[in-house]
Design a protein around this motif. Structure first.
Motif, short mmCIF file in Angstrom:
data_model
loop_
_atom_site.label_atom_id
_atom_site.label_comp_id
_atom_site.label_asym_id
_atom_site.label_seq_id
_atom_site.Cartn_x
_atom_site.Cartn_y
_atom_site.Cartn_z
N PRO A 154 6.63 11.55 -5.18
CA PRO A 154 7.36 11.23 -4.01
C PRO A 154 8.45 10.05 -4.03
O PRO A 154 8.12 9.39 -5.12
N ILE A 155 9.40 10.04 -3.41
CA ILE A 155 10.62 9.01 -3.39
C ILE A 155 9.96 8.08 -2.40
O ILE A 155 10.08 8.43 -1.32
N GLU A 156 9.78 6.84 -2.81
CA GLU A 156 9.55 5.75 -1.86
C GLU A 156 10.58 5.26 -0.96
O GLU A 156 10.43 4.95 0.20
N GLN A 157 11.78 5.07 -1.85
CA GLN A 157 12.83 4.78 -0.90
C GLN A 157 14.00 5.42 -1.45
O GLN A 157 14.49 5.33 -2.71
N PRO A 158 14.54 6.53 -0.54
CA PRO A 158 15.77 7.28 -1.16
C PRO A 158 17.00 6.18 -1.46
O PRO A 158 17.26 5.36 -0.97
N THR A 159 17.80 6.81 -2.35
CA THR A 159 19.09 5.88 -2.66
C THR A 159 20.04 6.20 -1.61
O THR A 159 19.96 7.16 -0.73
N PRO A 160 21.11 5.51 -1.44
CA PRO A 160 22.10 5.87 -0.37
C PRO A 160 22.81 7.16 -0.56
O PRO A 160 22.86 7.75 0.67
N LEU A 161 23.00 7.77 -1.67
CA LEU A 161 23.41 9.02 -1.75
C LEU A 161 22.30 9.95 -1.35
O LEU A 161 22.80 10.87 -0.53
N GLU A 162 21.21 9.86 -1.57
CA GLU A 162 20.25 10.76 -1.05
C GLU A 162 19.69 10.64 0.26
O GLU A 162 19.71 11.69 1.21
N GLN A 163 20.04 9.52 0.90
CA GLN A 163 20.04 9.47 2.51
C GLN A 163 21.38 9.95 3.02
O GLN A 163 21.21 10.88 4.02
N PHE A 164 22.45 10.02 2.45
CA PHE A 164 23.59 10.59 2.97
C PHE A 164 23.40 11.99 2.86
O PHE A 164 24.07 12.72 3.70
N LEU A 165 22.92 12.54 1.91
CA LEU A 165 22.88 14.17 1.77
C LEU A 165 21.61 14.70 2.74
O LEU A 165 21.83 15.86 3.07
N THR A 166 20.78 14.03 3.02
CA THR A 166 19.62 14.49 3.95
C THR A 166 19.64 13.98 5.15
O THR A 166 19.14 14.82 5.97
N ALA A 167 19.91 12.75 5.67
CA ALA A 167 19.96 12.31 7.08
C ALA A 167 20.93 12.65 7.57
O ALA A 167 21.97 11.98 8.16
N ARG A 168 21.20 13.79 8.23
CA ARG A 168 22.15 14.46 9.21
C ARG A 168 21.49 14.80 10.43
O ARG A 168 20.59 15.59 10.42
N TRP A 169 22.34 14.39 11.48
CA TRP A 169 21.70 14.47 12.59
C TRP A 169 22.50 15.14 13.86
O TRP A 169 22.29 14.71 14.91
N GLY A 170 22.91 16.22 13.31
CA GLY A 170 23.79 17.11 14.08
C GLY A 170 24.78 18.24 13.25
O GLY A 170 24.58 17.84 12.11
N LEU A 171 25.15 19.11 13.97
CA LEU A 171 26.23 20.02 13.38
C LEU A 171 27.15 20.40 13.98
O LEU A 171 27.26 20.24 15.34
N PRO A 183 23.28 18.18 18.52
CA PRO A 183 22.35 17.14 18.00
C PRO A 183 21.04 17.53 17.52
O PRO A 183 20.36 18.68 18.03
N ASN A 184 20.45 17.07 16.58
CA ASN A 184 19.00 17.31 16.17
C ASN A 184 18.29 16.23 16.12
O ASN A 184 18.91 14.78 15.65
N GLU A 185 16.87 16.16 15.96
CA GLU A 185 16.14 15.09 15.63
C GLU A 185 14.93 15.54 14.90
O GLU A 185 14.48 16.62 15.15
N HIS A 186 14.31 14.74 13.95
CA HIS A 186 13.26 15.00 13.30
C HIS A 186 12.74 13.70 12.46
O HIS A 186 13.62 12.90 12.53
N PRO A 187 11.39 13.62 12.04
CA PRO A 187 11.19 12.58 11.31
C PRO A 187 11.76 12.20 10.05
O PRO A 187 12.41 13.12 9.54
N SER A 188 11.86 10.86 9.57
CA SER A 188 12.36 10.94 8.08
C SER A 188 11.92 11.66 7.15
O SER A 188 10.98 12.05 7.00
N TRP A 189 12.91 12.37 6.40
CA TRP A 189 12.52 13.17 5.28
C TRP A 189 11.39 12.78 4.48
O TRP A 189 11.67 11.82 3.72
N PRO A 190 10.15 13.34 4.01
CA PRO A 190 9.12 12.91 2.93
C PRO A 190 9.82 13.78 1.89
O PRO A 190 9.69 14.81 1.36
N LEU A 191 10.87 12.85 1.13
CA LEU A 191 11.46 13.43 -0.26
C LEU A 191 10.58 13.28 -1.37
O LEU A 191 10.04 12.24 -1.73
N HIS A 192 10.80 14.19 -2.31
CA HIS A 192 10.46 14.16 -3.79
C HIS A 192 11.32 14.34 -4.72
O HIS A 192 12.37 15.16 -4.25
#
Length: 235
Positions: A154-171, A183-192
């Protein structure tokens, strides 16, 4: 134009959901792409979203679980090819260049209801100890993909790039000549962390971009999140 910050939680909570889903067993592969090439494929009124001057194309296979408790419609595989956008109001989003689905009816509904580029494909996910193998082949045409990854810690703290690529809140999507934002909403991604073991892909090139040269710059895995979508409106 002021662009909203990248955040781990949605900046626009969905009060009245028009659709709910679970995205499970998600793998994110990303390559850099020329912003000028990406711009030509985006809806009017949007431009490529940049991270440190670069934009990216994502290849994302996963398993979709809908709230419908029906064997055919409730759970199936999907693979999407996507770009990252920002509109004239500074809202960051995703633009899907293609969405391959293993079920015909959801693909037809997605195309008709929101003009999303769904395609009916033969798909599957195979699991072994520590690895996941995704397969996709379009029923019309030769395009397809195979991705195999080894899931890591598991990734404890995503990097800024990993957040940019996954934390998208709409299309962003074009419908009847108008650019819509959903728009969409969901919990923070549990990334590995994940290791790419095999990738044989035609979907990125079929979407209108050059085939990726070399390995992806980011490989991530998530067991998934529940997602709520709000009503689309003009961007």
């Amino acid at each position: 134009m002021s662009v909203e910050p990248v955040t781990e939680s949605t900046p626009r909570p969905v009060r009245h959901a028009v659709m709910t889903q679970w995205w499970r067993e998600v793998t994110f592969l990303h390559w850099p792409v020329d912003p000028d090439l990406a711009a030509a494929l985006l809806p009017a009124g949007t431009r490529p979203d940049l991270f440190e001057g670069r934009t990216y194309v994502g290849l994302v296979p996963f398993r979709m679980d809908r709230t419908l408790r029906l064997p055919y419609l409730g759970s199936f595989c999907e693979t999407n090819v996507r770009l990252y956008s920002v509109d004239e109001r500074g809202r960051r989003g995703v633009v899907f260049l293609s969405l391959d689905a293993a079920r015909l009816i959801p693909a037809l509904v997605g195309r008709s209801a929101l003009s999303m580029p769904y395609l009916w494909s033969s798909m599957g996910i195979e699991r072994a100890t520590g690895t996941i193998d995704y397969r996709c082949r379009r029923r019309r045409g030769e395009a397809g993909t195979r991705v195999r990854v080894r899931v890591g810690a598991p990734i404890e703290q995503p990097t800024p790039l990993e957040q940019f690529l996954t934390a998208r809140w709409g299309l962003h999507v074009t419908r009847f000549g108008n650019t819509l934002y959903m728009p969409n909403e969901h919990p923070s991604w549990p990334l590995h962390h994940a290791e790419l073991l095999d990738c044989d892909d035609d979907l990125v090139a079929a979407a209108g971009l050059p085939a990726p040269a070399g390995g992806p710059v980011s490989v991530l895995y998530s067991p998934g999140v529940p997602v709520r979508f709000g009503r689309p409106f003009r961007a």
